[in-house]
Design a protein around this motif. Structure first.
Motif, short mmCIF file in Angstrom:
data_model
loop_
_atom_site.label_atom_id
_atom_site.label_comp_id
_atom_site.label_asym_id
_atom_site.label_seq_id
_atom_site.Cartn_x
_atom_site.Cartn_y
_atom_site.Cartn_z
N ALA A 178 23.39 -0.10 115.80
CA ALA A 178 22.64 -1.32 115.51
C ALA A 178 22.74 -2.30 116.68
CB ALA A 178 23.18 -1.97 114.23
N ASP A 179 23.92 -2.41 117.27
CA ASP A 179 24.10 -3.28 118.43
C ASP A 179 23.29 -2.76 119.63
OD1 ASP A 179 25.79 -4.81 116.92
OD2 ASP A 179 27.64 -4.09 117.86
N ASP A 180 23.31 -1.44 119.81
CA ASP A 180 22.53 -0.84 120.91
C ASP A 180 21.05 -1.13 120.74
OD1 ASP A 180 24.88 0.14 121.93
OD2 ASP A 180 24.57 2.21 121.24
N LEU A 181 20.56 -0.96 119.52
CA LEU A 181 19.14 -1.19 119.25
C LEU A 181 18.77 -2.65 119.41
CD1 LEU A 181 16.43 -0.08 118.39
CD2 LEU A 181 17.18 -0.18 116.00
N ALA A 182 19.63 -3.55 118.90
CA ALA A 182 19.38 -4.98 119.05
C ALA A 182 19.38 -5.39 120.52
CB ALA A 182 20.43 -5.78 118.28
N SER A 183 20.29 -4.81 121.29
CA SER A 183 20.37 -5.12 122.72
C SER A 183 19.13 -4.63 123.45
CB SER A 183 21.63 -4.48 123.32
OG SER A 183 22.80 -4.96 122.69
N PHE A 184 18.68 -3.43 123.09
CA PHE A 184 17.49 -2.87 123.72
C PHE A 184 16.26 -3.73 123.43
CE2 PHE A 184 13.88 -0.08 124.20
CZ PHE A 184 14.20 0.65 125.34
N ILE A 185 16.11 -4.12 122.18
CA ILE A 185 14.96 -4.95 121.79
C ILE A 185 14.98 -6.29 122.53
CG2 ILE A 185 13.94 -6.23 119.87
CD1 ILE A 185 14.78 -3.89 118.05
N ARG A 186 16.17 -6.85 122.67
CA ARG A 186 16.28 -8.15 123.35
C ARG A 186 15.70 -8.09 124.76
NH1 ARG A 186 16.44 -10.93 127.10
NH2 ARG A 186 18.04 -12.40 127.80
N TYR A 187 16.03 -7.04 125.52
CA TYR A 187 15.60 -6.99 126.92
C TYR A 187 14.27 -6.29 127.12
CZ TYR A 187 20.12 -8.87 128.22
OH TYR A 187 21.22 -9.68 128.34
N ALA A 188 13.90 -5.37 126.21
CA ALA A 188 12.65 -4.65 126.38
C ALA A 188 11.46 -5.39 125.78
CB ALA A 188 12.76 -3.27 125.72
N VAL A 189 11.73 -6.21 124.75
CA VAL A 189 10.63 -6.88 124.05
C VAL A 189 10.66 -8.39 124.26
CG1 VAL A 189 9.49 -7.20 121.83
CG2 VAL A 189 10.66 -5.04 122.32
N PHE A 190 11.84 -8.97 124.22
CA PHE A 190 11.96 -10.43 124.30
C PHE A 190 12.61 -10.83 125.62
CE2 PHE A 190 11.85 -9.29 119.82
CZ PHE A 190 10.86 -10.14 119.34
N ALA A 191 12.02 -10.37 126.72
CA ALA A 191 12.55 -10.65 128.04
C ALA A 191 12.44 -12.14 128.37
CB ALA A 191 11.80 -9.83 129.08
N LEU A 192 13.39 -12.62 129.16
CA LEU A 192 13.40 -14.02 129.60
C LEU A 192 13.18 -14.08 131.10
CD1 LEU A 192 16.48 -15.34 127.57
CD2 LEU A 192 14.06 -15.47 126.95
N ALA A 193 12.63 -15.19 131.54
CA ALA A 193 12.32 -15.34 132.96
C ALA A 193 13.56 -15.25 133.83
CB ALA A 193 11.61 -16.68 133.19
N GLY A 194 14.71 -15.64 133.30
CA GLY A 194 15.92 -15.63 134.10
C GLY A 194 16.64 -14.28 134.13
N ASP A 195 16.13 -13.29 133.43
CA ASP A 195 16.78 -11.97 133.43
C ASP A 195 16.66 -11.31 134.80
OD1 ASP A 195 17.38 -12.27 130.77
OD2 ASP A 195 15.64 -11.13 130.06
N ASP A 196 17.71 -10.62 135.20
CA ASP A 196 17.71 -9.89 136.46
C ASP A 196 17.01 -8.55 136.23
OD1 ASP A 196 18.24 -8.30 138.64
OD2 ASP A 196 20.36 -8.84 138.79
N PRO A 197 15.81 -8.34 136.77
CA PRO A 197 15.03 -7.13 136.49
C PRO A 197 15.78 -5.84 136.81
CG PRO A 197 13.68 -8.75 137.60
CD PRO A 197 15.08 -9.26 137.67
N GLU A 198 16.47 -5.81 137.95
CA GLU A 198 17.18 -4.60 138.33
C GLU A 198 18.31 -4.29 137.35
OE1 GLU A 198 17.85 -1.18 140.34
OE2 GLU A 198 16.21 -2.61 140.62
N ARG A 199 19.00 -5.33 136.96
CA ARG A 199 20.10 -5.13 136.01
C ARG A 199 19.57 -4.77 134.62
NH1 ARG A 199 24.72 -8.48 133.77
NH2 ARG A 199 26.57 -7.21 134.20
#
Length: 362
Positions: free
Chosen positions: A255-276
């Motif tokens: 559940a944590d893995d899925l929630a983490s994936f959704i956060r960065y794959a769907v709800f990306a933020l401008a300040g996220d490091d794309p490479e990371r």
């Protein structure tokens, strides 16, 4: 009821007690006495003459006491010393098969599990703790709850999840999580929403495209939060029911893995490091190769299809490009200036899903 009388006598010069229990009124003709003799009774009581006096319990013609051969009694070996290393061999074959299952997967991976676990630690700050974790069991509860309490708690949690009208109940089969991640990426990169991707997954099960047992996740399509998780319920031995807590931990990790994936794959933020972000999304997929699948492959249900479950997990990991011929070494990483679902995710999916088998082959 008449009073029970117990007498203990000492035989002269022997230093051992004869324990006899007398049942019935003391001194009456219907009194019955039973004598408890120790190993070596013949020697202790001075031979057959002394035993003959024991209310006729010794039968000289048969050399026995109440049908027990005196020689056998005298020569019986000492009781073996108790040891603490006694183990239960039940299920050893299944456990051996499970070990081979994990070994086979590891041999087919294009990356080192040890190195991937190091990467997991390095990316720990990017993980999202799912809301489902609130329904987990504390260490104290794992030690103190009875099985009935545990079952009732799981039932209550399920009722809470089912009562949430804002979430979708999404089934995820054995080893299927990385494929669901791919499908989410694909739908979003093509302009769809998380809800579209989740309904696609739900429909696969409702329409019978997928056979097999599955965990269940309750996901809010608007926020991406994983609100609840319910593991596939396997059958275990009664004396090993606490291993179900390990299954709870396994599904909450998913559940944590899925929630983490959704956060960065769907709800990306401008300040996220794309490479990371790209590295993290690939890691979340790869780590499913060493996830805990005991609930699927150590099931004691009479009709449990253990071998089929193992093959399904391997097939799903292969289809997701994690292991086997379609696996990617991960060396084709790219750099991105920004990350948005409309543009950069399309490039990410092309990178992550390179040489990936089409869903139609599953």
């Amino acid at each position: 009821m008449d009073t029970l009388v117990q007498s203990v006598s000492t035989y002269p010069g022997i230093g051992i007690f004869d324990l006899s229990g007398t049942v019935g009124p003391a001194g009456s003709s219907d009194t019955f006495a039973m004598y408890l003799f120790t190993n070596g009774a013949e020697k202790i009581f001075g031979g057959t003459e002394a035993l003959d006096a024991a209310l006729g319990l010794y039968q000289s013609s048969q050399e026995s006491i109440l049908g027990l051969n005196i020689t056998d009694i005298s020569t019986v070996p000492d009781v073996p010393e108790a040891k603490d290393d006694i183990t239960d061999n039940a299920g050893e074959q299944e456990k051996s098969d499970a070990e081979k299952f994990y070994s086979d997967i590891e041999k087919a991976l294009p990356f080192s599990v040890a190195e991937e676990k190091e990467k997991e630690a390095a990316l720990a700050d990017m993980y999202v703790t799912s809301v489902a974790e609130r329904f987990g069991f504390s260490e104290t509860e794992k030690e103190t709850l009875t099985r009935d309490d545990y079952t009732a708690r799981c039932r209550d949690n399920l009722n809470i999840f089912e009562g949430d009208s804002f979430s979708l109940r999404v089934p995820v089969g054995a080893g299927e999580l990385p494929l669901l991640m791919d499908r989410i990426l694909k739908v979003v990169s093509e302009g769809g929403s998380l809800e579209d991707a989740l309904w696609e997954q739900i429909d696969r099960y409702e329409q019978g495209f997928v056979n097999g047992n599955a965990d269940l996740f309750w996901i809010d399509p608007e926020s991406g939060e994983v609100l609840g998780a319910c593991k596939y319920e396997r059958t275990v031995d009664d004396n090993e029911w606490r291993t179900l807590f390990e299954d709870d931990s396994a599904v909450l990790t998913a559940a944590d893995d899925l929630a983490s994936f959704i956060r960065y794959a769907v709800f990306a933020l401008a300040g996220d490091d794309p490479e990371r972000v790209k590295e993290f999304l690939e890691h979340l997929k790869n780590k499913q190769a060493y996830a805990d699948y005991a609930r699927f492959i150590l099931d004691l249900k009479p009709d449990a299809e253990i071998n089929e479950a193992m093959e399904l997990i391997k097939s799903n990991l292969t289809a997701a490009g994690i292991m086997g011929e379609n696996a990617s070494s991960g060396g084709n990483s790219k750099s991105y200036n920004t990350l948005t679902p409309e543009s950069e995710l399309k490039e990410i999916i092309e990178s992550i899903q390179s040489e990936k088998v089409s869903d139609s082959t599953i």
